[in-house]
Each structure stands twice: as structure tokens, then as C-alpha cells.
Design a protein around this motif. Structure first.
Motif, PDB file in Angstrom:
ATOM      1  N   SER A  27       3.824  -1.680   7.264  1.00  0.00           N
ATOM      2  CA  SER A  27       4.911  -2.252   6.484  1.00  0.00           C
ATOM      3  C   SER A  27       4.348  -3.077   5.343  1.00  0.00           C
ATOM      4  CB  SER A  27       5.777  -3.136   7.386  1.00  0.00           C
ATOM      5  OG  SER A  27       6.662  -3.919   6.607  1.00  0.00           O
ATOM      6  N   GLY A  28       5.011  -3.027   4.203  1.00  0.00           N
ATOM      7  CA  GLY A  28       4.600  -3.875   3.091  1.00  0.00           C
ATOM      8  C   GLY A  28       4.747  -5.351   3.384  1.00  0.00           C
ATOM      9  N   THR A  29       5.512  -5.681   4.431  1.00  0.00           N
ATOM     10  CA  THR A  29       5.672  -7.089   4.804  1.00  0.00           C
ATOM     11  C   THR A  29       4.519  -7.576   5.679  1.00  0.00           C
ATOM     12  OG1 THR A  29       6.912  -6.640   6.845  1.00  0.00           O
ATOM     13  CG2 THR A  29       8.175  -6.764   4.794  1.00  0.00           C
ATOM     14  N   ALA A  30       3.643  -6.651   6.111  1.00  0.00           N
ATOM     15  CA  ALA A  30       2.567  -7.001   7.038  1.00  0.00           C
ATOM     16  C   ALA A  30       1.335  -7.478   6.272  1.00  0.00           C
ATOM     17  CB  ALA A  30       2.232  -5.805   7.918  1.00  0.00           C
ATOM     18  N   TYR A  31       0.357  -7.948   7.015  1.00  0.00           N
ATOM     19  CA  TYR A  31      -0.836  -8.528   6.402  1.00  0.00           C
ATOM     20  C   TYR A  31      -2.035  -8.265   7.298  1.00  0.00           C
ATOM     21  CZ  TYR A  31       0.260 -12.021   9.910  1.00  0.00           C
ATOM     22  OH  TYR A  31       0.550 -12.632  11.098  1.00  0.00           O
ATOM     23  N   GLY A  32      -3.224  -8.573   6.788  1.00  0.00           N
ATOM     24  CA  GLY A  32      -4.444  -8.413   7.560  1.00  0.00           C
ATOM     25  C   GLY A  32      -5.418  -7.476   6.874  1.00  0.00           C
ATOM     26  N   VAL A  52      -6.655  -4.424   6.908  1.00  0.00           N
ATOM     27  CA  VAL A  52      -6.197  -3.185   7.533  1.00  0.00           C
ATOM     28  C   VAL A  52      -6.472  -2.006   6.611  1.00  0.00           C
ATOM     29  CG1 VAL A  52      -4.235  -2.024   8.589  1.00  0.00           C
ATOM     30  CG2 VAL A  52      -4.363  -4.516   8.653  1.00  0.00           C
ATOM     31  N   VAL A  53      -7.284  -1.070   7.103  1.00  0.00           N
ATOM     32  CA  VAL A  53      -7.568   0.167   6.375  1.00  0.00           C
ATOM     33  C   VAL A  53      -6.554   1.216   6.830  1.00  0.00           C
ATOM     34  CG1 VAL A  53      -9.249   1.997   5.962  1.00  0.00           C
ATOM     35  CG2 VAL A  53     -10.013  -0.383   6.192  1.00  0.00           C
ATOM     36  N   LEU A  54      -5.878   1.824   5.875  1.00  0.00           N
ATOM     37  CA  LEU A  54      -4.752   2.710   6.150  1.00  0.00           C
ATOM     38  C   LEU A  54      -4.921   4.051   5.453  1.00  0.00           C
ATOM     39  CD1 LEU A  54      -2.279  -0.111   5.242  1.00  0.00           C
ATOM     40  CD2 LEU A  54      -2.433   0.806   7.567  1.00  0.00           C
ATOM     41  N   HIS A  55      -4.034   4.992   5.812  1.00  0.00           N
ATOM     42  CA  HIS A  55      -3.906   6.276   5.115  1.00  0.00           C
ATOM     43  C   HIS A  55      -5.202   7.082   5.133  1.00  0.00           C
ATOM     44  CE1 HIS A  55      -0.805   4.080   2.244  1.00  0.00           C
ATOM     45  NE2 HIS A  55      -0.586   3.842   3.529  1.00  0.00           N
ATOM     46  N   VAL A  56      -6.027   6.922   6.158  1.00  0.00           N
ATOM     47  CA  VAL A  56      -7.282   7.666   6.226  1.00  0.00           C
ATOM     48  C   VAL A  56      -6.981   9.161   6.130  1.00  0.00           C
ATOM     49  CG1 VAL A  56      -9.233   8.279   7.695  1.00  0.00           C
ATOM     50  CG2 VAL A  56      -8.507   5.896   7.533  1.00  0.00           C
ATOM     51  N   ALA A  57      -7.637   9.827   5.172  1.00  0.00           N
ATOM     52  CA  ALA A  57      -7.372  11.249   4.930  1.00  0.00           C
ATOM     53  C   ALA A  57      -8.688  12.034   4.873  1.00  0.00           C
ATOM     54  CB  ALA A  57      -6.597  11.411   3.612  1.00  0.00           C
ATOM     55  N   PRO A  58      -8.707  13.205   5.497  1.00  0.00           N
ATOM     56  CA  PRO A  58      -7.621  13.793   6.279  1.00  0.00           C
ATOM     57  C   PRO A  58      -7.383  13.020   7.576  1.00  0.00           C
ATOM     58  CG  PRO A  58      -9.283  15.447   5.697  1.00  0.00           C
ATOM     59  CD  PRO A  58      -9.873  14.101   5.422  1.00  0.00           C
ATOM     60  N   GLU A  59      -6.161  13.097   8.062  1.00  0.00           N
ATOM     61  CA  GLU A  59      -5.814  12.410   9.302  1.00  0.00           C
ATOM     62  C   GLU A  59      -6.462  13.094  10.500  1.00  0.00           C
ATOM     63  OE1 GLU A  59      -1.792  13.144  10.831  1.00  0.00           O
ATOM     64  OE2 GLU A  59      -1.487  14.454   9.091  1.00  0.00           O
ATOM     65  N   ALA A  60      -6.489  12.397  11.617  1.00  0.00           N
ATOM     66  CA  ALA A  60      -7.110  12.939  12.823  1.00  0.00           C
ATOM     67  C   ALA A  60      -6.445  14.245  13.261  1.00  0.00           C
ATOM     68  CB  ALA A  60      -7.062  11.906  13.945  1.00  0.00           C
ATOM     69  N   ALA A  61      -5.113  14.295  13.198  1.00  0.00           N
ATOM     70  CA  ALA A  61      -4.382  15.472  13.668  1.00  0.00           C
ATOM     71  C   ALA A  61      -4.595  16.684  12.778  1.00  0.00           C
ATOM     72  CB  ALA A  61      -2.888  15.155  13.768  1.00  0.00           C
ATOM     73  N   THR A  96       0.823  -1.212   0.000  1.00  0.00           N
ATOM     74  CA  THR A  96       0.000   0.000   0.000  1.00  0.00           C
ATOM     75  C   THR A  96       0.854   1.257   0.000  1.00  0.00           C
ATOM     76  OG1 THR A  96      -0.140  -0.250   2.408  1.00  0.00           O
ATOM     77  CG2 THR A  96      -2.031  -0.999   1.123  1.00  0.00           C
ATOM     78  N   ASN A  97       2.093   1.158   0.479  1.00  0.00           N
ATOM     79  CA  ASN A  97       2.966   2.328   0.497  1.00  0.00           C
ATOM     80  C   ASN A  97       3.263   2.855  -0.900  1.00  0.00           C
ATOM     81  OD1 ASN A  97       3.647   2.763   3.389  1.00  0.00           O
ATOM     82  ND2 ASN A  97       4.375   0.661   3.229  1.00  0.00           N
ATOM     83  N   ALA A  98       3.123   1.997  -1.912  1.00  0.00           N
ATOM     84  CA  ALA A  98       3.362   2.437  -3.288  1.00  0.00           C
ATOM     85  C   ALA A  98       2.399   3.546  -3.689  1.00  0.00           C
ATOM     86  CB  ALA A  98       3.235   1.255  -4.253  1.00  0.00           C
ATOM     87  N   VAL A  99       1.197   3.561  -3.100  1.00  0.00           N
ATOM     88  CA  VAL A  99       0.225   4.602  -3.432  1.00  0.00           C
ATOM     89  C   VAL A  99       0.798   5.980  -3.092  1.00  0.00           C
ATOM     90  CG1 VAL A  99      -2.109   5.465  -3.008  1.00  0.00           C
ATOM     91  CG2 VAL A  99      -1.677   2.990  -2.996  1.00  0.00           C
ATOM     92  N   ILE A 100       1.362   6.095  -1.902  1.00  0.00           N
ATOM     93  CA  ILE A 100       1.927   7.374  -1.459  1.00  0.00           C
ATOM     94  C   ILE A 100       3.178   7.728  -2.259  1.00  0.00           C
ATOM     95  CG2 ILE A 100       3.092   8.517   0.476  1.00  0.00           C
ATOM     96  CD1 ILE A 100       1.180   7.103   2.351  1.00  0.00           C
TER      97      ILE A 100
END
Length: 578
Positions: A479-484, A486-495, A275-279
Motif C-alpha cells: 500500500s502507498g500508505t505503508a512504510y519501511g 521494502v523491496v517490491l515488484h521483483v520481476a520476473p515473479e517467482a510464479a 511505488t504503485n505509480a511505477v506500475i
């Protein structure tokens, strides 16, 4: 070698004059024992090296650089090696993503400010690949990527184990009581047993494949193991080729086209990439002036079968991937089935992507599967939107549990990483397998740096019950080595005031990957009321580079580059008079 043109080389502005400045530039360089004929107008090739003993993935780059130099000399060039910031994810805290943009600035200014006509980018650990491509793209000089290559397969109990992926699995097994500490630590030495990057299809291998699919490296660059002699041959041939690229004026802007990025997006789905490839692709595209949107991942990537059976999505490791034919075999399989969007896209060897792979050998249909027997029928990155992620979020279906890709569950909320660590081990935590774990304040500004903590480990009490996966949502990366699931990169972020900040324990959240939907099941009025009551996270108290980062980093959907770095600034530099 291509016949040199009469085009004036950039380096002659330093070394090619008969005045005081030329005298001084040449004289200073001669203190290294460089003879007169190296300044006779031959191309000066920079070797941008991310070697560092603190970046173990890249610790063998001195030897690779020597092979690159041989090729440059052989082709009539003059090699000059220089160091840049080496941001390795393995050791660098809080995350190498925090310094990806810093490294790109280092690269950009080193290229622009020095007498070089082209550059060889020595990359390996995952952030070094986008950082160097971003910096070089901002200068738009001829550039070629040479990756350090993956480690040999890890070994444990006579079986192969994958770097990174094995850690996540073994640690979950330890918390579940399935293995003891002795068994856990027995994997430590055997997991990383040679030079190189992670041997799974993690972010390092993914970005190496992206560099090759984009056309910025020679064929097979992505997968040759780090300690295979063929890695040194590729480095040598890349050194030869970069000299020819100078004479052909084959700059990055001619390679990094819209078509190249579309090829890369399709390739990422076929390899089960990170998923990091998207960024990272978004950030690289922004530097060269190509408009890339999250919707492009849906339009181009979705519906693409995952053909590569590699951990963390599948079974095998990078050694098997190379022996099976590597990325050229994947690209050939896509092309033969009309799944390569732009087969005529130009690559650094002067040939089209399809010309490079049309006869690529395919040795193992278990590792690189046929189109009609994919690992995952639809392996494209899932882009999610909804009231919880107005500007998007991502999920990797090939690493998820199919039964969880459409799910509605009760939220269990962690306000930040520290809160998660404190709360997840509480045996009284009100959580079951149907719940949705939500973590806030781990995005670009919130952490800062958007660390790889999104694949939250499950509660030990559920692991002991045999639970293997749950839906997890955050503004972090993983990490790209991880699995599951998992929803990531939610935008805008909380902060940054995103709706993620308003989620409370007990709220119900709906995930529908097929429909691309991520929804917080409360009314618009309730959400607006909660958001009104919230204040953006206080980013005060930070100084130095972290202050710069927090003030200028863009959100995940924009590639997390700095707002002032987007765009190509070219290689022109005012002439300095001593």
C-alpha cells in the motif's frame, strides 16, 4: 466558451440522422424525459462514474456527478452518466489490482460503444484512477479527470492520524505490547471520519497527483478535501471545460505525451509518492503508445528532493497539503529550480503545465519544503537489478530507514503469504534484525493480482525488542500508505520462474540502493542448478476472470496490463443498423 467548430461530432452518428436508426436512438433516450433540443448537435458528454457503496472512497460520487452535470449543461453540452466497475482496495478481495484491467476494459468498451463525444472520469480509490485513464486512453477521446478528494484528517487522542499508515503503526505497536486492544480499536472510528480517499500520500493521493501532473485534470484536483465545497466547484468547472475540449478536439493523445510522463515521474519523487505509480504509469503509457521503461525512473526521478512532508514518509496529511498550496505549489517550486522536465507540456485546460502553476501560492514551508530543506535529499523511486531481479524491482527511499539502504543479510524465506502468516509468529523462528525477509509467490500470477502484502509485519519477538524496520523483499506490492525498507515488484515473479523462487533460508542477499543492486550471494552455477530443479507454479484450478488474468497478465516491469490490451484502439465503431 470556445466557439464551436464545424467538426462532425461522434454522437451524431447515433442521434443526428433522419432515418430509422436516428428515430430509434432518440426515441429510446426520450423515455427519460429528454426534450428534442438535447439532440440538436450539442456535444454528448459521458460521466464515467465509479460510485459504489462497496467502495467507500467513492461513495460520495453521486453528488460530485451532479456538479459535473451543471457545468456541462452550462457550457451547452448534454451529460449522460454511466456506471463502470468500481474496484476499491478497501473491501475487494483478494486485491483491487486483480480487477484494474477488468475495470479498464469496462471503461474502454463503454466509451467506444456509446454515443458520447468526450468523457469525465470520476476517480478516487487508487485503482480507479489508472483503470479509467487506461480505458479512456485506449479510445483516445477528449477526457478530463475529476478526483473525489481525500478524507479529512483522522483523529486519535487529540492528534492527527493518517488513514492506512496509522493501521500499520498501531498494529505493530499492538504486537509489540506497547498498546492494548482497546487503544488499537479506539482509532477505528476516528481514522476515517469523512467521505474521501486515504488522507496520506498513499496510492490514491499519489495517482491523483499523477493525473494532475500528467495534465489530465484541472489544477488543484489532487488535494482538495472530499468534503470541501471547492471540490464541487472543481467538478462544475471540469464539466464546463470538457465541452470546450470537444470543440478543440483536445484528445488524450495530445495530453499524454512522453513529456507528460516524464513530468509525472519527477513529481512522484517530489511528493514522496507510492511505488504503485511505477506500475500504473507504465500501464497508462502502454495504452496511449508511449514507451516508458524502469530506467526512466532512475534517469528522471533519482536525485529529486522530496519536498512534501506527508505521511507515510513525513508528518502531515492531505488537508495540510491542500492548505499549503497543493500540487501547483510543488510544481512551481520544481519549475523555479529547473527541476520540471517539460514545463510547456499541454494540459486539459489548454494551457501549459507551467502557465498553470507559475504564480501558484505557497503557504507553508513546513508542509511543502523549499528545495534546500527537503524531507529527503533523493526521493526518487530506487530501481534495483541483479541476479535476484533481472527485470527489476523497486524501493521507496523516502519511506525506508537510511541505514538499511545498503545492507547484507541472511535470508528468512516464506514460500507464500500463508507460509509467512504461519511462520512469523513462531517464537522459535531463527531471525534477527539483520536478516532479510523474503516472500515468494505474491506477484501478478502468483497471488494472483499482486496484492499489497509486501510490507510484511516484523516478527512479534523482534518488535518486543524494539526493532522497527528490516529489509523485506517480495514480488508483491505494498500500500502507498505503508512504510519501511521494502523491496517490491521483483520481476520476473517467482510464479513465472523468476530467480526469487530459488532463494533458500540462510542465503545471503545484498541490497545497495545507491548502486541499484539486488544480489543473491550464490554462484551462477548454483543458481542455475536451483532454477533447473524448480517448476513454475501450477496455475490450474482457476476459472473465469482469474483464468484470463493469469494467462494474459504482463509482469510488473511492463505495468501488469493484459498483453492483448496494450495499445490505442481508437473510438471508431461500426454503425449498427436496427
Amino acid at each position: 466558451m470556445t466557439t464551436p467548430t464545424k467538426k462532425k461530432l461522434r454522437s451524431t452518428e447515433w442521434f443526428g440522422t433522419a432515418d430509422k436508426n436516428g428515430f430509434m436512438y432518440r426515441s429510446w433516450m426520450k423515455n427519460q424525459g429528454i426534450p428534442d433540443h438535447e439532440f440538436d448537435g450539442r456535444p454528448v458528454i459521458g460521466i464515467c462514474n465509479t460510485w459504489s457503496e462497496l467502495t467507500p472512497c467513492n461513495a460520495h460520487f453521486r453528488k460530485i456527478a451532479e456538479h459535473v452535470k451543471r457545468g456541462i449543461y452550462e457550457a451547452g453540452g448534454f451529460p449522460v452518466e454511466f456506471p463502470v466497475f468500481s474496484n476499491g482496495e478497501s473491501n475487494l478481495r483478494p486485491t483491487a489490482m486483480l480487477t484494474r484491467n477488468l475495470a479498464s476494459m469496462d471503461v474502454e468498451e463503454a466509451i467506444r460503444g456509446n454515443p458520447i463525444d468526450a468523457v469525465v472520469l470520476l476517480v478516487g480509490c487508487d485503482k480507479t484512477t489508472p483503470a479509467l485513464l487506461m480505458g479512456a486512453a485506449s479510445c483516445d477521446v477528449p477526457a478530463i479527470v475529476v478526483t473525489g478528494g481525500p478524507m479529512l484528517n483522522g483523529k486519535l487522542d487529540g492528534k492527527d492520524i493518517g488513514s492506512g499508515t496509522a493501521v500499520w503503526r498501531l498494529h505493530e505497536s499492538l504486537k509489540a505490547g506497547e498498546i492494548n486492544e482497546h487503544q488499537f480499536f479506539a482509532a477505528e472510528a476516528g481514522m476515517s471520519r469523512s467521505a474521501g480517499t486515504c488522507n496520506t500520500m498513499g496510492t490514491a493521493s499519489t495517482m491523483a497527483c499523477m493525473a494532475e501532473a500528467l495534465g489530465t485534470s484541472l489544477p488543484h484536483n489532487a488535494a482538495i478535501p472530499a468534503v470541501d465545497a471547492r471540490r464541487y466547484v472543481l467538478a462544475h468547472m471540469s464539466g464546463r471545460r470538457i465541452v470546450e475540449m470537444v470543440h478543440e478536439d483536445l484528445r488524450l493523445s495530445k495530453i499524454l505525451t512522453r513529456e507528460a510522463f516524464e513530468n509525472a515521474i519527477r513529481t512522484n519523487a517530489a511528493i514522496g509518492g507510492s511505488t504503485n505509480a511505477v506500475i500504473h504509469l507504465k500501464a497508462i503509457a502502454g495504452r496511449i503508445g508511449v514507451q516508458l521503461e524502469l530506467e526512466d525512473w532512475t534517469r528522471i526521478g533519482r536525485g529529486t528532493p522530496t519536498l512534501v512532508d506527508l505521511q507515510p514518509s513525513g508528518r502531515f496529511l492531505m488537508e495540510e497539503f491542500y492548505y499549503a498550496g497543493g500540487l501547483p505549489a510543488v510544481l512551481r517550486r520544481l519549475g523555479e529550480n529547473q527541476l520540471l522536465p517539460h514545463p510547456n507540456a499541454l494540459t486539459v485546460n489548454g494551457k501549459s503545465l507551467w502557465d498553470n502553476v507559475r504564480e501558484a501560492p505557497q503557504y507553508n514551508d513546513e508542509v511543502i519544503r523549499p528545495i534546500n530543506k527537503p524531507l529527503i535529499a533523493d526521493g526518487g523511486i530506487c530501481i534495483l537489478r541483479g541476479n535476484l531481479a533481472p527485470r527489476g524491482a523497486v524501493l521507496k527511499p523516502s519511506a525506508a530507514s537510511p541505514e538499511l539502504l545498503k545492507h547484507r543479510g541472511r535470508a528468512v524465506v516464506f514460500e507464500n503469504l500463508e507460509h509467512y502468516k504461519e511462520r512469523i509468529v513462531d517464537e522459535n523462528l531463527d531471525i534477527d534484525a539483520s536478516c532479510v525477509m523474503v516472500m515468494k509467490n505474491c506477484g501478478p500470477r502468483g497471488y494472483p493480482g499482486m496484492a499489497e502484502v509486501g510490507n510484511m509485519g516484523l516478527p512479534p519477538k523482534l518488535l518486543r525488542q524494539g526493532v522497527k524496520d528490516m529489509v523485506r523483499i517480495s514480488d508483491a506490492r505494498m500500500s502507498g500508505t505503508a512504510y519501511g525498507t521494502v523491496v517490491l515488484h521483483v520481476a520476473p515473479e517467482a510464479a513465472a520462474g523468476g530467480p526469487l523462487a530459488a532463494v533458500r533460508d540462510g542465503d545471503f542477499i545484498e541490497l545497495d540502493c545507491e548502486q541499484g543492486r539486488l544480489h543473491l550471494d550464490i554462484s551462477e552455477a548454483e543458481l542455475a542448478q536451483r532454477m533447473q530443479a524448480l517448476k513454475n507454479a501450477d496455475m490450474g484450478g482457476r476459472g473465469g476472470y482469474q483464468r484470463l488474468y493469469v494467462d494474459h497478465v504482463l509482469q510488473a516491469d511492463e505495468g501488469c496490463d493484459f498483453d492483448f490490451l496494450v495499445g490505442c484502439r481508437g473510438s471508431a465503431v461500426p454503425r449498427h443498423s436496427h
